[in-house]
Design a protein around this motif. Structure first.
Motif, PDB file in Angstrom:
ATOM      1  N   VAL A  53       0.860  -1.173   0.000  1.00 37.27           N
ATOM      2  CA  VAL A  53       0.000   0.000   0.000  1.00 37.27           C
ATOM      3  C   VAL A  53       0.899   1.227   0.000  1.00 37.27           C
ATOM      4  CG1 VAL A  53      -1.734   1.312   1.270  1.00 37.27           C
ATOM      5  CG2 VAL A  53      -1.854  -1.189   1.206  1.00 37.27           C
ATOM      6  N   ILE A  54       0.759   2.055  -1.032  1.00 39.27           N
ATOM      7  CA  ILE A  54       1.563   3.272  -1.139  1.00 39.27           C
ATOM      8  C   ILE A  54       0.835   4.385  -0.407  1.00 39.27           C
ATOM      9  CG2 ILE A  54       2.764   4.844  -2.689  1.00 39.27           C
ATOM     10  CD1 ILE A  54       3.644   1.974  -3.035  1.00 39.27           C
ATOM     11  N   GLY A  55       1.348   4.780   0.754  1.00 40.37           N
ATOM     12  CA  GLY A  55       0.729   5.837   1.537  1.00 40.37           C
ATOM     13  C   GLY A  55       0.453   5.393   2.955  1.00 40.37           C
ATOM     14  N   GLY A  56       0.999   6.130   3.917  1.00 47.34           N
ATOM     15  CA  GLY A  56       0.843   5.781   5.323  1.00 47.34           C
ATOM     16  C   GLY A  56      -0.018   6.756   6.090  1.00 47.34           C
ATOM     17  N   GLY A  57      -1.000   7.359   5.408  1.00 50.67           N
ATOM     18  CA  GLY A  57      -1.965   8.215   6.090  1.00 50.67           C
ATOM     19  C   GLY A  57      -3.141   7.401   6.583  1.00 50.67           C
ATOM     20  N   LEU A  58      -4.206   8.083   6.981  1.00 54.20           N
ATOM     21  CA  LEU A  58      -5.377   7.397   7.525  1.00 54.20           C
ATOM     22  C   LEU A  58      -5.958   6.388   6.548  1.00 54.20           C
ATOM     23  CD1 LEU A  58      -7.217  10.351   9.301  1.00 54.20           C
ATOM     24  CD2 LEU A  58      -6.310   8.317  10.417  1.00 54.20           C
ATOM     25  N   SER A  74       0.732  -7.742   3.945  1.00 55.08           N
ATOM     26  CA  SER A  74       0.498  -6.332   3.664  1.00 55.08           C
ATOM     27  C   SER A  74       1.701  -5.477   4.072  1.00 55.08           C
ATOM     28  CB  SER A  74      -0.753  -5.867   4.415  1.00 55.08           C
ATOM     29  OG  SER A  74      -1.082  -4.532   4.112  1.00 55.08           O
ATOM     30  N   HIS A  75       2.241  -4.726   3.107  1.00 57.64           N
ATOM     31  CA  HIS A  75       3.358  -3.815   3.329  1.00 57.64           C
ATOM     32  C   HIS A  75       2.879  -2.374   3.179  1.00 57.64           C
ATOM     33  CE1 HIS A  75       6.570  -6.931   3.096  1.00 57.64           C
ATOM     34  NE2 HIS A  75       5.719  -7.529   2.273  1.00 57.64           N
ATOM     35  N   ILE A  76       3.171  -1.534   4.175  1.00 54.61           N
ATOM     36  CA  ILE A  76       2.828  -0.110   4.113  1.00 54.61           C
ATOM     37  C   ILE A  76       4.071   0.660   3.682  1.00 54.61           C
ATOM     38  CG2 ILE A  76       2.024   1.893   5.418  1.00 54.61           C
ATOM     39  CD1 ILE A  76       0.736  -0.172   7.387  1.00 54.61           C
ATOM     40  N   ILE A  77       3.965   1.390   2.569  1.00 52.22           N
ATOM     41  CA  ILE A  77       5.091   2.122   1.995  1.00 52.22           C
ATOM     42  C   ILE A  77       4.826   3.616   2.163  1.00 52.22           C
ATOM     43  CG2 ILE A  77       6.523   2.424  -0.039  1.00 52.22           C
ATOM     44  CD1 ILE A  77       6.345  -0.487   0.930  1.00 52.22           C
ATOM     45  N   GLU A  78       5.638   4.276   2.976  1.00 51.61           N
ATOM     46  CA  GLU A  78       5.429   5.700   3.265  1.00 51.61           C
ATOM     47  C   GLU A  78       6.689   6.497   2.942  1.00 51.61           C
ATOM     48  OE1 GLU A  78       4.502   9.330   4.000  1.00 51.61           O
ATOM     49  OE2 GLU A  78       2.932   7.809   4.100  1.00 51.61           O
ATOM     50  N   PHE A  79       6.518   7.590   2.189  1.00 48.04           N
ATOM     51  CA  PHE A  79       7.650   8.442   1.809  1.00 48.04           C
ATOM     52  C   PHE A  79       8.194   9.216   3.012  1.00 48.04           C
ATOM     53  CE2 PHE A  79       9.293  12.576   0.395  1.00 48.04           C
ATOM     54  CZ  PHE A  79      10.272  12.170  -0.508  1.00 48.04           C
ATOM     55  N   ALA A  80       7.298   9.695   3.872  1.00 52.37           N
ATOM     56  CA  ALA A  80       7.714  10.471   5.048  1.00 52.37           C
ATOM     57  C   ALA A  80       8.427   9.569   6.062  1.00 52.37           C
ATOM     58  CB  ALA A  80       6.498  11.130   5.697  1.00 52.37           C
ATOM     59  N   PRO A  81       9.163  10.162   6.994  1.00 57.15           N
ATOM     60  CA  PRO A  81       9.875   9.349   7.987  1.00 57.15           C
ATOM     61  C   PRO A  81       8.968   8.704   9.029  1.00 57.15           C
ATOM     62  CG  PRO A  81      10.232  11.684   8.406  1.00 57.15           C
ATOM     63  CD  PRO A  81       9.536  11.590   7.081  1.00 57.15           C
ATOM     64  N   ILE A  82       7.710   9.169   9.126  1.00 53.57           N
ATOM     65  CA  ILE A  82       6.774   8.590  10.085  1.00 53.57           C
ATOM     66  C   ILE A  82       5.417   8.403   9.423  1.00 53.57           C
ATOM     67  CG2 ILE A  82       7.928   9.623  12.089  1.00 53.57           C
ATOM     68  CD1 ILE A  82       5.632  11.659  12.217  1.00 53.57           C
ATOM     69  N   LEU A  83       4.600   7.532   9.996  1.00 57.60           N
ATOM     70  CA  LEU A  83       3.228   7.355   9.545  1.00 57.60           C
ATOM     71  C   LEU A  83       2.360   8.512  10.025  1.00 57.60           C
ATOM     72  CD1 LEU A  83       2.673   3.557  10.343  1.00 57.60           C
ATOM     73  CD2 LEU A  83       3.278   4.569   8.137  1.00 57.60           C
ATOM     74  N   CYS A  85       1.834  11.573   9.281  1.00 58.69           N
ATOM     75  CA  CYS A  85       2.664  12.715   9.669  1.00 58.69           C
ATOM     76  C   CYS A  85       1.859  13.994   9.917  1.00 58.69           C
ATOM     77  CB  CYS A  85       3.741  12.955   8.618  1.00 58.69           C
ATOM     78  SG  CYS A  85       3.114  13.245   6.942  1.00 58.69           S
ATOM     79  N   ARG A  86       0.620  14.072   9.442  1.00 62.09           N
ATOM     80  CA  ARG A  86      -0.216  15.241   9.720  1.00 62.09           C
ATOM     81  C   ARG A  86      -0.857  15.178  11.090  1.00 62.09           C
ATOM     82  NH1 ARG A  86      -3.834  16.605   4.311  1.00 62.09           N
ATOM     83  NH2 ARG A  86      -2.154  17.464   3.018  1.00 62.09           N
ATOM     84  N   GLN A  87      -0.905  13.972  11.656  1.00 62.54           N
ATOM     85  CA  GLN A  87      -1.647  13.789  12.892  1.00 62.54           C
ATOM     86  C   GLN A  87      -0.783  13.517  14.116  1.00 62.54           C
ATOM     87  OE1 GLN A  87      -2.640  12.039  10.025  1.00 62.54           O
ATOM     88  NE2 GLN A  87      -4.456  13.238   9.565  1.00 62.54           N
ATOM     89  N   ILE A  88       0.354  12.823  13.957  1.00 64.15           N
ATOM     90  CA  ILE A  88       1.116  12.380  15.128  1.00 64.15           C
ATOM     91  C   ILE A  88       2.594  12.733  15.001  1.00 64.15           C
ATOM     92  CG2 ILE A  88      -0.497  10.510  15.649  1.00 64.15           C
ATOM     93  CD1 ILE A  88       1.393   8.558  14.317  1.00 64.15           C
ATOM     94  N   ASP A  89       3.301  12.644  16.128  1.00 66.24           N
ATOM     95  CA  ASP A  89       4.737  12.902  16.153  1.00 66.24           C
ATOM     96  C   ASP A  89       5.493  11.572  16.199  1.00 66.24           C
ATOM     97  OD1 ASP A  89       4.309  11.982  18.743  1.00 66.24           O
ATOM     98  OD2 ASP A  89       4.673  13.921  19.695  1.00 66.24           O
ATOM     99  N   GLN A  90       6.797  11.657  16.430  1.00 66.14           N
ATOM    100  CA  GLN A  90       7.624  10.456  16.414  1.00 66.14           C
ATOM    101  C   GLN A  90       7.184   9.445  17.475  1.00 66.14           C
ATOM    102  OE1 GLN A  90      10.352   9.787  14.160  1.00 66.14           O
ATOM    103  NE2 GLN A  90       9.972   7.746  15.013  1.00 66.14           N
ATOM    104  N   HIS A 106       3.602  -4.938   7.747  1.00 67.24           N
ATOM    105  CA  HIS A 106       4.994  -4.502   7.664  1.00 67.24           C
ATOM    106  C   HIS A 106       5.053  -3.025   7.275  1.00 67.24           C
ATOM    107  CE1 HIS A 106       6.247  -8.772   7.720  1.00 67.24           C
ATOM    108  NE2 HIS A 106       5.151  -8.949   6.976  1.00 67.24           N
ATOM    109  N   VAL A 107       5.891  -2.264   7.963  1.00 68.84           N
ATOM    110  CA  VAL A 107       5.968  -0.818   7.749  1.00 68.84           C
ATOM    111  C   VAL A 107       7.330  -0.445   7.164  1.00 68.84           C
ATOM    112  CG1 VAL A 107       5.886   1.448   8.849  1.00 68.84           C
ATOM    113  CG2 VAL A 107       4.371  -0.387   9.650  1.00 68.84           C
ATOM    114  N   HIS A 108       7.308   0.358   6.094  1.00 67.98           N
ATOM    115  CA  HIS A 108       8.539   0.834   5.443  1.00 67.98           C
ATOM    116  C   HIS A 108       8.422   2.351   5.291  1.00 67.98           C
ATOM    117  CE1 HIS A 108       9.193  -3.417   4.042  1.00 67.98           C
ATOM    118  NE2 HIS A 108       7.866  -3.387   3.989  1.00 67.98           N
ATOM    119  N   CYS A 109       9.018   3.119   6.197  1.00 66.99           N
ATOM    120  CA  CYS A 109       8.979   4.576   6.120  1.00 66.99           C
ATOM    121  C   CYS A 109      10.261   5.107   5.471  1.00 66.99           C
ATOM    122  CB  CYS A 109       8.804   5.181   7.504  1.00 66.99           C
ATOM    123  SG  CYS A 109       7.148   4.974   8.173  1.00 66.99           S
ATOM    124  N   GLY A 110      10.167   6.337   4.973  1.00 63.45           N
ATOM    125  CA  GLY A 110      11.299   6.915   4.264  1.00 63.45           C
ATOM    126  C   GLY A 110      11.533   6.254   2.923  1.00 63.45           C
ATOM    127  N   ALA A 111      10.507   5.600   2.392  1.00 66.67           N
ATOM    128  CA  ALA A 111      10.637   4.823   1.151  1.00 66.67           C
ATOM    129  C   ALA A 111      10.418   5.718  -0.063  1.00 66.67           C
ATOM    130  CB  ALA A 111       9.640   3.675   1.148  1.00 66.67           C
TER     131      ALA A 111
END
Length: 245
Positions: A53-58, A74-83, A85-90, A106-111
């Motif tokens: 899944v391309i995108g780690g937003g809601l 299921s693999h979550i592919i997120e460009f930002a360093p965190i999931l 990113c508009r709602q939560i911090d590190q 499975h989570v892949h951030c910074g991708a």
């Protein structure tokens, strides 16, 4: 068509980044029940075992859970360093990833997704040159290997359906969306915009709750200013943004 007041609520399209190979069979958007039904059929017909899944937003996280519920890795592919990113911090991200991984996702951030690789090994963006189904994600990250997947779900946000407003000469934001003020008024007299088409303070709110608030503000404003209905309000109706956390 003559009108006294017009409200634009044309919504949005799913945004698909210009990633080479996005035309391939097995690449879907996640927006409607028809999209979900198409994914379910593809999984069954092609014996899909792994998907990204391309995108780690809601919506992306919802899509990733839907994929997992199909008995697909299921693999979550997120460009930002965190999931989200508009709602939560590190710290919120760390807690969220822990919960997600407990569910087997499975989570892949910074991708940085470079291309969707076909089963024939090609990465072309030309459907006539190769329309082989998706078989892997390729990244531009140094030392990242290809991720074998047999399906991709793109959930990278939305693109406002603002063509009518644009054709009418109504002010549009630099990246799309109909510019509105706090009463949801556009640059044209008697024309309002609400929901995923409305650009308030250079921001599109792609969630249902802010859309309801916009609609309420718009309805009250029209009732008082255009229809002459006395609502007995102590303050002028106004949309001032929304808490996305």
């Amino acid at each position: 068509i003559p009108y006294d007041v017009a409200v634009m609520a044309t919504g949005s399209y799913p945004f698909v980044p210009p990633i080479p190979g996005r035309h391939r069979p097995g690449v879907f958007v996640y927006r409607t029940i028809e999209d979900l039904e198409a994914m379910l059929a593809y999984v069954k017909e092609n014996n899909v075992k792994s998907a990204a899944v391309i995108g780690g937003g809601l919506l992306g996280l919802e899509a990733a859970k839907a994929v997992a519920d199909m008995d697909v890795t299921s693999h979550i592919i997120e460009f930002a360093p965190i999931l989200m990113c508009r709602q939560i911090d590190q710290g919120g991200h760390d807690a969220l990833v822990g919960k997600i991984e407990e569910m087997g996702l499975h989570v892949h951030c910074g991708a940085r997704t470079e291309s969707f690789v076909g089963s024939d090994g090609t990465t072309t963006d030309d459907a006539e040159e190769s329309n082989a189904p998706i078989s892997a994600l390729r990244f531009s990250n140094e030392d990242w290997d290809d991720l074998p997947v047999e399906m991709v779900v793109v959930s990278c946000g939305i693109k406002p359906r603002d063509e009518i407003a644009k054709d009418a000469g109504i002010e549009i934001g630099e990246r799309g969306g109909v510019v509105v003020d706090s009463q949801m008024k556009t640059s044209a007299d008697g024309v309002y915009a609400v929901g995923e088409i409305a650009l308030y303070n250079n921001f599109i709110y792609g969630l249902i709750a802010p859309g309801y608030t916009m609609a309420e503000v718009c309805a009250k404003t029209i009732a008082e200013e255009s229809l002459g209905v006395e609502l007995g309000l102590e303050e002028k109706p106004a949309f001032t943004g929304a808490d996305l956390s």
